[in-house]
Design an enzyme around this catalytic site. Sequence first.
Site, PDB file in Angstrom:
ATOM      1  N   HIS A  71       3.156   5.218 -11.922  1.00  8.96           N
ATOM      2  CA  HIS A  71       1.873   5.841 -11.548  1.00  8.96           C
ATOM      3  C   HIS A  71       0.848   5.760 -12.683  1.00  8.96           C
ATOM      4  O   HIS A  71      -0.346   5.607 -12.442  1.00  8.96           O
ATOM      5  CB  HIS A  71       2.054   7.293 -11.060  1.00  8.96           C
ATOM      6  N   CYS A 157     -10.024  10.744  19.039  1.00 10.96           N
ATOM      7  CA  CYS A 157      -9.654  11.989  19.725  1.00 10.96           C
ATOM      8  C   CYS A 157     -10.597  12.294  20.892  1.00 10.96           C
ATOM      9  O   CYS A 157     -10.453  13.317  21.554  1.00 10.96           O
ATOM     10  CB  CYS A 157      -9.691  13.138  18.733  1.00 10.96           C
TER      11      CYS A 157
END
Length: 189
Positions: A71, A157
């Site tokens: 990371h 949606c």
Amino acid sequence: MKTILLGVSGSISAYKAADLTNQLTKLGYQVDVVMTQNATKFITPLTLQSLSHRPVHLDVMTENKPAVINHIDLAKRADLFLVAPASANSIGKLANGIADDLLSTVALALLPTTPKLIAPAMNTYMYQNPITQKNLTTLKEVAGYEEIIPREALLACRDYGRGALATIDTIVEQSLAALKESTDEKSES
Ligand SMILES: Cc1cc2nc3c(=O)[nH]c(=O)nc-3n(C[C@H](O)[C@H](O)[C@H](O)COP(=O)(O)O)c2cc1C
């Protein structure tokens, strides 16, 4: 070769990250993709690996290169950090310093000088929610992110409103502009 660190989170528009990865790679950028686990429900890591010609990073605890901590290495090598699409959840984590997956951990480890773009994509009520707006304001005012404003559209949606991921052309354009600005600043200093 400049490296774009592309974060992909769990939005229905995550499939558009394929086109984005493809276009940025063809423009000559090295695209390192970090996906949240939920993003992998919407688009496969294999797709993004095939289009970026690079390994896709999924897990903060997977360390394939013992010489580096993944990371930190990803964060340090990034010339641009771009989160597209950015889910409401990941925006909340980034704004509040939560580092419980690879995407949010890498985001905290970025160098202060790395340009950071965030492209939200969500239901319009989620986007307009004062908590989401406060998190975006925090990212912009505290952490130096630039928002790639979502479009107003008929959403998946079936609500109509602002929340659709910006077009890939817009995201590419803003990414190139941010990279150019950062290169110009470096050459002036
Ligand atoms: C079909 C479906 C579509 C979704 N689309 C979105 C979306 O566009 N934006 C969003 O913020 N969350 C969306 N969600 C909810 C997120 O996936 C959920 O909040 C998840 O925890 C996000 O995780 P991540 O940020 O770690 O990727 C959707 C969920 C489902 C089941």
